[in-house]
Design a protein around this motif. Structure first.
Motif, mmCIF file in Angstrom:
data_model
loop_
_atom_site.group_PDB
_atom_site.id
_atom_site.type_symbol
_atom_site.label_atom_id
_atom_site.label_comp_id
_atom_site.label_asym_id
_atom_site.label_seq_id
_atom_site.Cartn_x
_atom_site.Cartn_y
_atom_site.Cartn_z
ATOM 1 N N PHE A 233 0.748 -1.302 0.073
ATOM 2 C CA PHE A 233 0.084 0.065 0.052
ATOM 3 C C PHE A 233 0.878 1.202 -0.202
ATOM 4 O O PHE A 233 0.334 2.140 -0.595
ATOM 5 C CB PHE A 233 -0.963 0.123 1.178
ATOM 6 N N ASN A 234 1.826 1.428 0.455
ATOM 7 C CA ASN A 234 2.686 2.543 0.850
ATOM 8 C C ASN A 234 3.403 3.359 -0.315
ATOM 9 O O ASN A 234 3.215 4.381 -0.326
ATOM 10 C CB ASN A 234 3.994 2.479 1.811
ATOM 11 N N ALA A 235 3.508 2.442 -1.535
ATOM 12 C CA ALA A 235 3.846 3.054 -2.663
ATOM 13 C C ALA A 235 3.264 2.135 -3.684
ATOM 14 O O ALA A 235 3.711 1.529 -4.561
ATOM 15 C CB ALA A 235 5.197 3.207 -3.139
ATOM 16 N N PRO A 236 1.836 2.394 -3.927
ATOM 17 C CA PRO A 236 1.001 1.280 -4.493
ATOM 18 C C PRO A 236 1.153 1.522 -5.809
ATOM 19 O O PRO A 236 0.841 0.468 -6.548
ATOM 20 C CB PRO A 236 -0.307 1.714 -4.101
ATOM 21 N N ILE A 237 1.560 2.530 -6.687
ATOM 22 C CA ILE A 237 2.022 2.331 -8.114
ATOM 23 C C ILE A 237 3.390 1.870 -8.390
ATOM 24 O O ILE A 237 3.521 0.848 -8.704
ATOM 25 C CB ILE A 237 1.755 3.664 -8.779
ATOM 26 N N LEU A 238 4.247 2.687 -7.524
ATOM 27 C CA LEU A 238 5.802 2.258 -7.842
ATOM 28 C C LEU A 238 6.284 0.847 -7.265
ATOM 29 O O LEU A 238 6.787 -0.060 -8.360
ATOM 30 C CB LEU A 238 6.453 3.408 -7.159
#
Length: 471
Positions: free
Chosen positions: A129-134
């Motif tokens: 979740f914390n960098a959900p794209i990267l």
């Protein structure tokens, strides 16, 4: 269930739908279509267009899910774009046959040693979740560059971002190349029953163990990007202003929900009080006297996590911050000083904006204590003492880190990224990512008209002469 969407049916229907997606990708892979240079470049171009065409929507989703500030939003687009550019620009070199040195005797017989890198096959990428794209797309980009079809599983705790993946992926990719599955624990469990050729997981150590157990059933190779309580050392020679600035940002970016964030700081007795004052000033300078009003400070991902992180705050050790609001998913950037190894925040990865600060007078004791703890994903040291820096780097095992900086090593594509031990296994980024998502096929190639005599009967042969080419 539509291609790339979530099943709204029972467990059996969901499993059947996932099996259908898997089978389509497996058939595409077995046709060899994904192994071509053209297919790989096409997938990278599609990924690039999906990011650029909807950049504003991606950023809005990140803000909607947990208040990511503009810089952190753009970072999640910029980094994958850089990785796409790297693989596009270097694909020919990465795919090329690699000639390797072989024993001179074999070479004189006309033999060649060659390495080919081939894709594993259908790859599952489970993102956090914390960098959900990267942290979903970076592994996927490496997998596609290496020739693997991909099934993406975004985090269910970032619903706006996951919904955008579910909407856009089918618009830009054929389902046999890239598909997306949304949902939570049930969906992940159903996916993990499938015989994937490779699994890439980013998340907690607890779930990483579940993934690894499931992968073992099919002997599926994995990369696990996990986490840990990352140590930071500030010694007596450090530039305290520089250290305070880097740690204040590195710990509080994404509201502390960054797997490589400094987890705690050990500061030499002679500079500890001064450092803490400078760190307090740096936090206030970045986020103001009321960080809840700062446009640059994100929120916790859930009320449950807000309560968990707030429980680590010991009021008698708070020297900055200390407040929280569960309904607003807010924990104030908090410094605990002086902390000790037995404090609640020192027993696990905090994954939130609560930072314990410990004093030390003997680095040997600190290093020995750190060696008894789980190996972290990252570690940092601030010092002007080259001998101290070398001792720290040589003595401790960790995934990666920085000297006189924090966090930024994960922005450099040429530095392989990953954990060790409890913090994960396997590295990726750049060439390391391409290699990790490729089977290294080693070949000894002989001319058709020449051979290496190793065949019986041996009674009338010189065994030493037969073995000489391999020496």
């Amino acid at each position: 269930m539509s291609d790339g969407g979530r099943s709204e049916h029972g467990d059996g229907d969901m499993s059947n739908a996932f099996q259908t997606i898997f089978d389509r990708q497996k058939a595409a892979f077995l046709s060899d279509r994904t192994k071509s240079r053209g297919w790989r470049l096409d997938q990278l171009a599609r990924m690039e267009r999906m990011l650029l065409d909807h950049r504003d929507r991606w950023c809005a989703a990140l803000h909607q899910d947990f208040g990511k500030p503009p810089f952190e939003q753009q970072f999640e687009i910029t980094v994958p774009m850089g990785n796409i550019a790297y693989y596009r620009d270097n694909l020919d070199r990465l795919m090329a046959l690699e000639e390797v040195e072989i024993p001179e005797g074999l070479a004189k017989l006309g033999q060649r040693g060659v390495i080919r890198r081939e894709p594993y096959g259908v790859t599952l990428v489970i993102g956090p979740f914390n960098a959900p794209i990267l942290l979903l797309l970076d592994p996927a980009i490496a997998a596609l560059a290496a020739g693997n079809p991909v099934i993406l599983k975004p985090a269910n705790t970032t619903p706006a971002t996951a919904a955008l993946f579910a909407e856009l992926v089918p618009q830009y990719f054929e389902p046999e190349d890239v598909s997306v599955v949304t949902g939570g624990r049930e969906e992940i469990s159903a996916l993990l029953e499938l015989p994937f050729d490779f699994i890439f997981f980013t998340g907690s150590s607890a779930v990483g163990k579940v993934v690894m157990r499931a992968a073992a059933e099919h002997l599926t190779p994995v990369i696990l990007e996990l986490g840990g309580q990352n140590p930071t050392i500030v010694d007596a020679t450090a530039d305290l202003d520089r250290a305070a600035q880097a740690i204040a940002w590195g710990h509080n970016a994404i509201s502390g929900q960054w797997c490589i964030a400094p987890g705690f700081v050990c500061v030499h007795d002679s500079v500890a009080d001064t450092f803490v004052e400078k760190l307090k000033a740096a936090v206030i300078r970045m986020y103001g006297t009321d960080p809840s009003q700062s446009p640059d400070f994100a929120r916790m991902i859930s009320e449950k996590d807000t309560q968990r992180v707030a429980s680590y705050i010991l009021p008698d050790k708070v020297v900055l911050g200390g407040s929280s609001d569960v309904s607003a998913r807010y924990v104030e950037p908090t410094l605990l000083y002086p902390s000790d190894w037995s404090d609640p925040a020192m027993q696990q990865e905090v994954f939130g904006p609560v930072l314990p600060i410990l004093r030390y007078d003997d680095i040997s004791t600190v290093i020995q204590t750190l060696k008894t703890r789980d190996k972290p994903l990252a570690a940092y040291i601030f010092s002007r003492d080259d001998a101290m820096i070398e001792r720290f780097l040589q003595s401790l095992s960790f995934g990666g880190g920085c000297v006189n900086l924090t966090n930024l090593h994960c922005w450099v594509g040429s530095l392989p990224f990953g954990g060790v031990g409890h913090s994960g296994m396997g590295k990726y980024y750049g060439k390391a990512g391409f290699d990790a998502l490729s089977n290294v096929k080693s070949l000894l190639i002989s001319p058709a008209e020449r051979t290496v005599d190793v065949y019986p009967p041996y009674a009338d042969k010189d065994i030493n002469a037969m073995l000489a080419p391999f020496a």
